[in-house]
Design an enzyme around this catalytic site. Structure first.
Site, PDB file in Angstrom:
ATOM      1  N   GLU A 260       0.173  12.870  -2.308  1.00 13.19           N
ATOM      2  CA  GLU A 260      -0.682  12.044  -1.273  1.00 13.19           C
ATOM      3  C   GLU A 260       0.154  10.702  -1.415  1.00 13.19           C
ATOM      4  OE1 GLU A 260      -2.612   8.505  -1.206  1.00 13.19           O
ATOM      5  OE2 GLU A 260      -3.914   9.487  -3.030  1.00 13.19           O
ATOM      6  N   CYS A 297      -5.185   3.425  -2.253  1.00 14.93           N
ATOM      7  CA  CYS A 297      -4.499   4.313  -1.015  1.00 14.93           C
ATOM      8  C   CYS A 297      -5.374   4.266   0.138  1.00 14.93           C
ATOM      9  CB  CYS A 297      -4.145   5.710  -1.516  1.00 14.93           C
ATOM     10  SG  CYS A 297      -5.609   6.266  -2.513  1.00 14.93           S
TER      11      CYS A 297
END
Length: 522
Positions: A260, A297
């Protein structure tokens, strides 16, 4: 391997110290650094433990996951204090993150018990079928093997040593070797000790879990290249994720890297919503942008809106709120330096306007919130304007009409999230944009903010590249277990050779089975 064997192979040569995020200064005693020999020891132990661990019954494995959570809670306030010092994050945030860490361990314990992850399928033999008989076929999912997990800087608990990657890999039956993040070695060590206690209390092989400590990239590189590692879980920068992906693909036997990496999480400010509540949205946006110094994020780093009166009200409220926003402590001096470089590049760009900047702060790691603005044409022409700047920075793209808004979405990179702020009058436009968003992101949300990832069965924390390296997966939620499993089919095996859950007499096993295409749950 024993803990003693691993610790004895460590050396204080090149030892490093915990760094206080607020000051950038080292604190406490030096940590011994693991070397390449320790990677070999940990991977060998993981490989040796694999067959035993993957054969544990579901209840044993579920209890083990729950015991890890109990041991983490038993650390008490020492864990929170260490994480506060090393990350600069406030107590309330870290106490919540500890709860999330324990909660996702409990979630996966429940997943393991339910057994749906086994994917059991049985197609009984049809010996009289014409023109050819059908063999007896039975399928289940099996764990990949030892998994390398890399701790994340921005979540020292929930995405690190005992975070989602570790929890889902252990739930799948895979031993885990963690490369602890160098920004929070004390926090990682405390959690690693808790997991070791849970391993021992569960009478599992010690190689089920190992924790490697070191400030450089050599440990991680060696870990990914070790032939006994079967998969990698990573949360971090695009550069870091791609480096690991390249190493994994260059192996004689390539392995999957579930990384990720980067996302700017577009927020679409629809016309009717802006007209009705532009001021409220502007203030709320800054609250999301500056939360945790923007170090999420899922931080809303891209705003898309069509020119109009409502947008003007939004900008006025957002710039006013940013101007009053205090600076925030960033996780490390390196992250702060990268943020300063990224925001300066935007500020110096000839087609970008700085709308507002927050209050400056004293210290090496204080990040100042900033909002920029540009046109749709300029944003599409320069892909660098769409790159992630990790921190409390966002860019507003002013669009002339719906067509320009759609053009930006079509040209956008893959993202973790997209947010629609809309009223009923906006639903027609939203319906036309949804197919584009489905191709671009992993999670679409309405009238909220993306800086909150619920740990549930229906959550997707993933998305097309470069948000992740594999858009088919998620790193949060119960589907995360699927990353560390693969299917095996058994054809015409005798009942005694079949896995217990695939035998005809497995009526008391409890796992759902698809028998000749029909779902059966006992």
């Amino acid at each position: 391997m024993t803990d003693q064997a691993l610790s004895m192979s460590r050396t204080n040569e090149g030892g490093f110290r915990s760094i206080a995020a607020e000051t950038g200064e080292p604190v406490g005693e030096a940590f011994a650094v693991h070397g390449l020999a320790d990677v070999d020891i940990a991977c060998a132990a993981a490989a040796a433990a694999f067959d035993t661990y993957r054969s544990t019954d579901r209840e044993t494995r579920a209890l083990f996951l729950e015991r890890i959570g109990e041991e983490i809670m038993a650390i008490g306030d020492d864990l929170i204090v260490a994480a506060m010092r090393e990350s600069g994050l406030p107590r309330a945030r870290l106490e919540g993150e500890r709860g999330r860490t324990v909660g996702q361990l409990k979630l996966f314990a429940g997943v393991v018990r339910a057994g749906g992850w086994l994917g059991l399928r049985i197609d009984p033999a049809l010996p009289d079928r014409s023109p050819l008989p059908r063999p007896d076929l039975r399928l289940r999912m099996v764990p990949l093997g030892p998994v390398a997990v890399f701790g994340a800087s921005n979540f020292p608990l929930a995405f690190s040593t005992a975070g989602g990657d570790t929890a889902s890999a252990l739930a799948a039956g895979c031993p885990v070797v963690v490369k602890g993040h160098p920004a929070h070695p004390q926090t990682g060590a405390l959690v690693a000790e808790a997991i070791h206690r849970a391993v021992a209390a569960s009478a599992l092989p010690e190689g089920v879990f190992s924790h490697l400590v070191g400030p450089g990239n050599d440990l991680g590189s060696a870990l990914v290249q070790d032939p006994r590692i079967a998969a990698v879980g990573f949360t971090g920068s695009r550069g870091g994720g791609l480096a690991l992906l390249k190493l994994a693909q260059a192996r004689p036997v390539p392995i999957p890297v579930y990384a990720e990496m980067s996302s700017i999480n577009p927020v679409l400010l629809m016309p009717a919503a802006l007209k009705a509540r532009g001021t409220v949205l502007g203030t709320a946006f800054v609250g999301s942008l500056t939360m945790g110094a923007g170090q999420f994020c899922t931080n809303p780093g891209l705003l898309l809106a069509i020119e109009g009166e409502g947008l003007d009200a939004f900008v006025a409220a957002a710039t006013g709120a940013v101007a009053e926003a205090d600076s925030g402590t960033m996780l490390t001096t390196g992250i702060h330096a990268a943020y300063e470089k990224g925001t300066k590049a935007l500020a110096d760009h000839q087609h970008v306007e700085t709308l507002a900047a927050g209050k400056e702060g004293n210290g090496l790691t204080r990040g100042q919130a900033i909002i920029f603005s540009t046109t749709a044409q300029a944003f599409i022409a320069d892909k660098a304007l769409g790159h992630e700047v990790f921190g409390a920075s966002a860019i507003l793209v002013r669009c002339k009409d719906e067509a320009e808004l759609r053009d930006i979405l079509e040209a956008a990179e893959g993202q973790l999230t997209a947010t629609l702020h809309m009223d009923a009058e906006d639903e027609g436009m939203a319906a036309k944009l949804l197919p584009v968003l489905e191709r671009k992101v992993g999670r679409i949300l309405a009238n909220g903010w993306p800086t909150g990832v619920e740990v549930t069965h229906a959550m997707v924390h993933g998305g097309p590249y470069p948000a992740t390296s594999d858009a088919r997966t998620t790193s949060v939620g119960s589907l995360a277990i699927d990353r560390f499993l693969r299917p095996v089919s058994y054809q015409n095996l005798a009942q005694g050779l079949l896995p217990p859950e695939l035998r005809d007499d497995a009526s008391n096993d409890g796992a759902p089975r698809l028998i000749d295409g029909k779902l059966t749950v006992n």
